[in-house]
Write a protein that holds these residues in place. Structure first.
Motif, PDB file in Angstrom:
ATOM      1  N   GLU A  93       0.824  -1.204   0.000  1.00  0.00           N
ATOM      2  CA  GLU A  93       0.000   0.000   0.000  1.00  0.00           C
ATOM      3  C   GLU A  93       0.859   1.255   0.000  1.00  0.00           C
ATOM      4  O   GLU A  93       0.565   2.231  -0.711  1.00  0.00           O
ATOM      5  CB  GLU A  93      -0.937   0.001   1.211  1.00  0.00           C
ATOM      6  CG  GLU A  93      -2.034  -1.045   1.127  1.00  0.00           C
ATOM      7  CD  GLU A  93      -2.851  -1.140   2.398  1.00  0.00           C
ATOM      8  OE1 GLU A  93      -4.062  -1.403   2.312  1.00  0.00           O
ATOM      9  OE2 GLU A  93      -2.275  -0.952   3.505  1.00  0.00           O
ATOM     10  N   ALA A  94       1.942   1.233   0.773  1.00  0.00           N
ATOM     11  CA  ALA A  94       2.831   2.394   0.831  1.00  0.00           C
ATOM     12  C   ALA A  94       3.441   2.687  -0.531  1.00  0.00           C
ATOM     13  O   ALA A  94       3.646   3.854  -0.901  1.00  0.00           O
ATOM     14  CB  ALA A  94       3.929   2.161   1.869  1.00  0.00           C
ATOM     15  N   ALA A  95       3.724   1.637  -1.297  1.00  0.00           N
ATOM     16  CA  ALA A  95       4.313   1.827  -2.623  1.00  0.00           C
ATOM     17  C   ALA A  95       3.337   2.460  -3.606  1.00  0.00           C
ATOM     18  O   ALA A  95       3.747   2.941  -4.663  1.00  0.00           O
ATOM     19  CB  ALA A  95       4.803   0.486  -3.167  1.00  0.00           C
ATOM     20  N   PRO A 116      -4.279   3.027 -13.310  1.00  0.00           N
ATOM     21  CA  PRO A 116      -4.117   3.309 -11.885  1.00  0.00           C
ATOM     22  C   PRO A 116      -4.622   4.689 -11.477  1.00  0.00           C
ATOM     23  O   PRO A 116      -5.342   4.823 -10.480  1.00  0.00           O
ATOM     24  CB  PRO A 116      -2.603   3.181 -11.678  1.00  0.00           C
ATOM     25  CG  PRO A 116      -2.164   2.226 -12.743  1.00  0.00           C
ATOM     26  CD  PRO A 116      -3.028   2.517 -13.928  1.00  0.00           C
ATOM     27  N   ILE A 117      -4.276   5.731 -12.244  1.00  0.00           N
ATOM     28  CA  ILE A 117      -4.706   7.075 -11.871  1.00  0.00           C
ATOM     29  C   ILE A 117      -6.223   7.208 -11.954  1.00  0.00           C
ATOM     30  O   ILE A 117      -6.867   7.793 -11.073  1.00  0.00           O
ATOM     31  CB  ILE A 117      -4.017   8.132 -12.757  1.00  0.00           C
ATOM     32  CG1 ILE A 117      -2.500   8.130 -12.498  1.00  0.00           C
ATOM     33  CG2 ILE A 117      -4.588   9.526 -12.486  1.00  0.00           C
ATOM     34  CD1 ILE A 117      -2.102   8.468 -11.076  1.00  0.00           C
ATOM     35  N   GLY A 118      -6.824   6.662 -13.001  1.00  0.00           N
ATOM     36  CA  GLY A 118      -8.270   6.730 -13.127  1.00  0.00           C
ATOM     37  C   GLY A 118      -8.990   6.003 -12.004  1.00  0.00           C
ATOM     38  O   GLY A 118      -9.961   6.512 -11.428  1.00  0.00           O
ATOM     39  N   LEU A 119      -8.532   4.807 -11.659  1.00  0.00           N
ATOM     40  CA  LEU A 119      -9.171   4.031 -10.604  1.00  0.00           C
ATOM     41  C   LEU A 119      -9.022   4.709  -9.245  1.00  0.00           C
ATOM     42  O   LEU A 119      -9.938   4.670  -8.409  1.00  0.00           O
ATOM     43  CB  LEU A 119      -8.584   2.623 -10.564  1.00  0.00           C
ATOM     44  CG  LEU A 119      -8.895   1.749 -11.787  1.00  0.00           C
ATOM     45  CD1 LEU A 119      -8.073   0.467 -11.759  1.00  0.00           C
ATOM     46  CD2 LEU A 119     -10.391   1.421 -11.857  1.00  0.00           C
ATOM     47  N   LEU A 120      -7.897   5.337  -9.018  1.00  0.00           N
ATOM     48  CA  LEU A 120      -7.694   6.060  -7.758  1.00  0.00           C
ATOM     49  C   LEU A 120      -8.512   7.343  -7.727  1.00  0.00           C
ATOM     50  O   LEU A 120      -9.081   7.710  -6.698  1.00  0.00           O
ATOM     51  CB  LEU A 120      -6.206   6.352  -7.574  1.00  0.00           C
ATOM     52  CG  LEU A 120      -5.344   5.107  -7.334  1.00  0.00           C
ATOM     53  CD1 LEU A 120      -3.865   5.423  -7.558  1.00  0.00           C
ATOM     54  CD2 LEU A 120      -5.568   4.558  -5.931  1.00  0.00           C
ATOM     55  N   THR A 121      -8.598   8.015  -8.868  1.00  0.00           N
ATOM     56  CA  THR A 121      -9.416   9.230  -8.950  1.00  0.00           C
ATOM     57  C   THR A 121     -10.880   8.902  -8.669  1.00  0.00           C
ATOM     58  O   THR A 121     -11.568   9.635  -7.945  1.00  0.00           O
ATOM     59  CB  THR A 121      -9.276   9.875 -10.337  1.00  0.00           C
ATOM     60  OG1 THR A 121      -7.914  10.261 -10.536  1.00  0.00           O
ATOM     61  CG2 THR A 121     -10.166  11.099 -10.469  1.00  0.00           C
ATOM     62  N   THR A 154     -11.532  -4.592 -13.108  1.00  0.00           N
ATOM     63  CA  THR A 154     -10.928  -4.080 -11.870  1.00  0.00           C
ATOM     64  C   THR A 154     -11.793  -2.980 -11.270  1.00  0.00           C
ATOM     65  O   THR A 154     -12.001  -2.936 -10.050  1.00  0.00           O
ATOM     66  CB  THR A 154      -9.513  -3.544 -12.147  1.00  0.00           C
ATOM     67  OG1 THR A 154      -8.709  -4.586 -12.693  1.00  0.00           O
ATOM     68  CG2 THR A 154      -8.869  -3.041 -10.865  1.00  0.00           C
ATOM     69  N   ALA A 155     -12.305  -2.090 -12.110  1.00  0.00           N
ATOM     70  CA  ALA A 155     -13.182  -1.020 -11.619  1.00  0.00           C
ATOM     71  C   ALA A 155     -14.435  -1.603 -10.973  1.00  0.00           C
ATOM     72  O   ALA A 155     -14.903  -1.112  -9.931  1.00  0.00           O
ATOM     73  CB  ALA A 155     -13.549  -0.087 -12.764  1.00  0.00           C
ATOM     74  N   ALA A 197      -4.373  -1.603  -2.766  1.00  0.00           N
ATOM     75  CA  ALA A 197      -3.757  -2.922  -2.896  1.00  0.00           C
ATOM     76  C   ALA A 197      -4.346  -3.710  -4.067  1.00  0.00           C
ATOM     77  O   ALA A 197      -3.640  -4.503  -4.705  1.00  0.00           O
ATOM     78  CB  ALA A 197      -3.917  -3.706  -1.595  1.00  0.00           C
ATOM     79  N   SER A 198      -5.623  -3.483  -4.381  1.00  0.00           N
ATOM     80  CA  SER A 198      -6.251  -4.218  -5.481  1.00  0.00           C
ATOM     81  C   SER A 198      -5.674  -3.844  -6.838  1.00  0.00           C
ATOM     82  O   SER A 198      -5.865  -4.566  -7.818  1.00  0.00           O
ATOM     83  CB  SER A 198      -7.771  -3.964  -5.483  1.00  0.00           C
ATOM     84  OG  SER A 198      -8.374  -4.556  -4.355  1.00  0.00           O
ATOM     85  N   LEU A 199      -4.970  -2.724  -6.911  1.00  0.00           N
ATOM     86  CA  LEU A 199      -4.358  -2.304  -8.165  1.00  0.00           C
ATOM     87  C   LEU A 199      -3.032  -3.016  -8.422  1.00  0.00           C
ATOM     88  O   LEU A 199      -2.519  -3.000  -9.538  1.00  0.00           O
ATOM     89  CB  LEU A 199      -4.128  -0.794  -8.171  1.00  0.00           C
ATOM     90  CG  LEU A 199      -5.316   0.097  -8.567  1.00  0.00           C
ATOM     91  CD1 LEU A 199      -6.503  -0.106  -7.633  1.00  0.00           C
ATOM     92  CD2 LEU A 199      -4.914   1.557  -8.571  1.00  0.00           C
TER      93      LEU A 199
END
Length: 348
Positions: free
Chosen positions: A148-150, A180-185, A209-210, A313-315
């Motif tokens: 997660e930290a990474a 990754p950026i889209g899923l986090l956004t 994934t989404a 973490a799921s990413l």
């Protein structure tokens, strides 16, 4: 390419060079040495690898986490053994932006986000250890795993963008691109009070994934406009986050935003775009650019991850060693990789 104690840099287009590290790496007086645990591979790293000259050397491998192994004589508040992530320091208070009252646009922090760090050598986190300014390391809270930290750095990029929009509660939000950026956004937008989040993505694997992240409105690009018009009774999105960086999508993205709505730009294009100035003006669009982050964005992101309000973490879909970095960069550049986020374990 063999790396036991050292680091990897881009030496030319699609070329990597492994360099041995000195037996003892000492921190600057105001710096620390961090033993790298993981470093994520960013799309920026892929572009830098293929171009061979695009990135400042320290930006190649900027999504890192590790453990402090040495502390400079002038450093206070940090000790050996503390887990940290690489970020940016607080607003300096002395640059032109800070002096003018614009602390969120601190020039010192922005330079750090772009790889400028006098306490560090000319390489990033694709290595076994790293010298870095103490103001740039942020302790990792208990309960946040190393994986997660990474992923804190890309999560902070998305946090910053959502924060900049100051979106209203209940907004209809479109996230274009489920990397990754889209899923986090999308997750940060949900936390910020979005009433409905629609994710558009051509890749079936990324759409899956989404959906696993509990977004029910996940569609292929050709399905986006009809669904959005149905949801909004023909108005369009209150906020659209463009996370692909595809230049040809800029104007079509704007056309999906309602009159008076907001177009937020996260994806970084490598070519110019053609837009309709008259369309944007007539419909009174607010267009917000977003690049990098502030120190407080890191703190907010870490709290969200520690509180299990954002699932990073799921990413994570794979971990490789430094010797496999070149092959993985090629795979990610091919456009046919099934990975969402790959981490590099320099001792793996």
């Amino acid at each position: 390419m063999s790396v036991e104690q050292g680091y990897v840099q881009v030496s030319g287009p699609r070329q990597l060079r492994a360099t041995a590290e000195a037996a003892e790496v000492r921190p600057a007086p105001d710096g620390v040495v961090v033993d790298i645990t993981f470093c994520g591979i960013c799309g920026t790293d892929v572009h830098g690898y293929t171009d061979g000259h695009m990135l400042p050397p320290a930006v190649f491998g900027h999504e890192w986490t590790g453990v402090i192994s040495a502390v400079g004589d002038e450093v206070t508040g940090l000790t050996v053994g503390v887990r940290v992530v690489g970020g940016v320091g607080p607003a300096c208070g002395t640059c032109r932006q800070c002096a003018a009252g614009h602390a969120r646009q601190c020039e010192t922090a922005f330079a750090e986000a772009n790889g400028v760090d006098e306490a560090a050598p000319a390489h990033g986190g694709f290595g076994t250890r790293l010298r870095v300014s103490a103001r740039r390391v942020i302790p990792v809270p208990e309960g946040v795993t190393d994986v997660e930290a990474a992923l804190v750095e890309p999560a902070t990029v998305a946090f910053h963008a959502v924060r900049r929009t100051a979106m209203e509660l209940g907004s209809v939000v479109v996230v274009q691109g489920a990397g990754p950026i889209g899923l986090l956004t999308a997750q940060h937008a949900r936390n910020a009070g979005a009433g409905r989040v629609v994710v558009s993505e051509p890749s079936a694997a990324r759409r899956a994934t989404a959906e696993k992240l509990d977004f029910p409105d996940v569609v292929a690009p050709e399905e986006l406009a009809p669904l959005l018009m149905e949801i909004t009774d023909g108005l369009g999105a209150d906020v659209l986050f463009e996370c692909t960086g595809v230049p040809s999508l800029l104007q079509p993205s704007a056309e999906l935003v309602r009159r008076g709505g907001t177009l937020a730009l996260l994806g970084y294009p490598t070519a110019d775009s053609t837009v309709s100035y008259a369309d944007w003006q007539t419909r009174e669009l607010t267009v917000i650019g977003s690049l990098a982050y502030n120190h407080e964005d890191f703190l907010g992101t870490l709290r969200a991850i520690a509180g299990k309000r954002v699932d990073v973490a799921s990413l994570h879909t794979g971990t490789i060693g430094l010797t496999e970095l070149g092959a993985m960069l090629e795979e990610l550049d091919s456009g046919h990789s099934s990975h969402t986020k790959v981490l590099v374990d320099p001792r793996g």
